[in-house]
Design an enzyme around this catalytic site. Sequence first.
Site, mmCIF file in Angstrom:
data_model
loop_
_atom_site.group_PDB
_atom_site.id
_atom_site.type_symbol
_atom_site.label_atom_id
_atom_site.label_comp_id
_atom_site.label_asym_id
_atom_site.label_seq_id
_atom_site.Cartn_x
_atom_site.Cartn_y
_atom_site.Cartn_z
ATOM 1 N N HIS A 1 6.697 -7.855 -0.754
ATOM 2 C CA HIS A 1 5.704 -8.400 -1.679
ATOM 3 C C HIS A 1 5.403 -7.434 -2.827
ATOM 4 O O HIS A 1 4.342 -7.511 -3.438
ATOM 5 C CB HIS A 1 4.421 -8.789 -0.934
ATOM 6 C CG HIS A 1 4.604 -10.008 -0.068
ATOM 7 N ND1 HIS A 1 3.717 -10.374 0.910
ATOM 8 C CD2 HIS A 1 5.590 -10.953 -0.042
ATOM 9 C CE1 HIS A 1 4.154 -11.484 1.509
ATOM 10 N NE2 HIS A 1 5.287 -11.844 0.959
ATOM 11 N N SER B 1 0.172 -11.983 10.557
ATOM 12 C CA SER B 1 -0.232 -13.283 11.085
ATOM 13 C C SER B 1 0.944 -14.258 11.061
ATOM 14 O O SER B 1 0.843 -15.362 11.604
ATOM 15 C CB SER B 1 -1.400 -13.847 10.269
ATOM 16 O OG SER B 1 -0.995 -14.035 8.929
ATOM 17 N N CYS C 1 0.257 -2.512 -22.335
ATOM 18 C CA CYS C 1 1.454 -1.720 -22.623
ATOM 19 C C CYS C 1 1.340 -1.175 -24.058
ATOM 20 O O CYS C 1 0.557 -1.696 -24.852
ATOM 21 C CB CYS C 1 2.642 -2.672 -22.503
ATOM 22 S SG CYS C 1 4.231 -2.028 -22.948
ATOM 23 N N ASP D 1 0.790 -1.242 0.000
ATOM 24 C CA ASP D 1 0.000 0.000 0.000
ATOM 25 C C ASP D 1 0.817 1.284 0.000
ATOM 26 O O ASP D 1 0.268 2.379 -0.152
ATOM 27 C CB ASP D 1 -0.979 -0.007 1.197
ATOM 28 C CG ASP D 1 -0.282 -0.247 2.543
ATOM 29 O OD1 ASP D 1 0.886 0.143 2.698
ATOM 30 O OD2 ASP D 1 -0.938 -0.812 3.449
#
Length: 250
Positions: free
Chosen positions: A120, A190, A149, A105
């Site tokens: 990630h 987690s 693209c 984010d």
Amino acid sequence: MNMQIQQAAMALKVARSTIALTGAGISVESGIPPFRGRGGLWEKIDPMKYAHIDAYERNPAEVWEVLFLGLIDVLGKAKSNDGHRGLVRLESMGRLQTIVTQNIDGLHQQAGSKDVIEFHGTFASMSCMTCGQATDSHQVSLEVLPPRCACGGVLRPDVVMFGEIIPLDHLQRAQMLASTCDAMLVVGTSATVEPAAYLPVIAKRSGATIIEINPEPTPLTDRISDITLLGEAGRVLRALVDAVKHILRD
Ligand code: OAD
């Protein structure tokens, strides 16, 4: 809790090098749902069906419609919170060197953290699956899906999907930092997805103090974590930063 905050603050004071491993939980207070648990994204969407690279290669338009469009909408509205800002304050006090985040984010950077490893990947850019050209996501039209693209190839967000490996430079740097830090803050994860979940184990084996912040126990709690601060990232990090400030003055 007060006692544990003091212990954690002391560990951060004496550590020559501290790194943080963060997960979706640190962005929950920014309005981004986590993946697992109550209200988690993977309760509504099967990740193997829609977050796997094979699914994207088979039917990219469907993955956009089911998963990516909703994510882009939520990420676009999210603002960093006290949890992200707490880590920035620790960095500015010289008590935190690097953040390894599993989040895509960009909120650590938005808050002002300077050294962030996006384990990630990120949604901020996309790459062409044919020619490899990278493009800023803001410049990509989503009117026709999947986005393409200039060469005609399908664009994909630069996130690590299931079935893909962590970019080698990120993996190596994160493992090196984990094996050399004196303290690791593990916030809002987690700790169930490898290889990120193994970083606290590497740090622990190398002698680091593991400080976990999470409202719920995780597989690390009482096994790998030396200090567990049960609670939401924003509130706990506010208290921890205040305690570190206090201790540094003494
Ligand atoms: P998870 O959704 O698996 O776990 C979120 C964690 O945050 C849980 O342990 C919650 O108890 C905790 N949590 C919830 N609210 C919190 C709050 N306010 N403050 C602190 N903690 C809170 O998210 P991750 O561990 O980040 O990967 O998931 C790891 C990876 O699995 C993700 O990066 C993603 C996912 O599949 C990929 O997409 C490759």
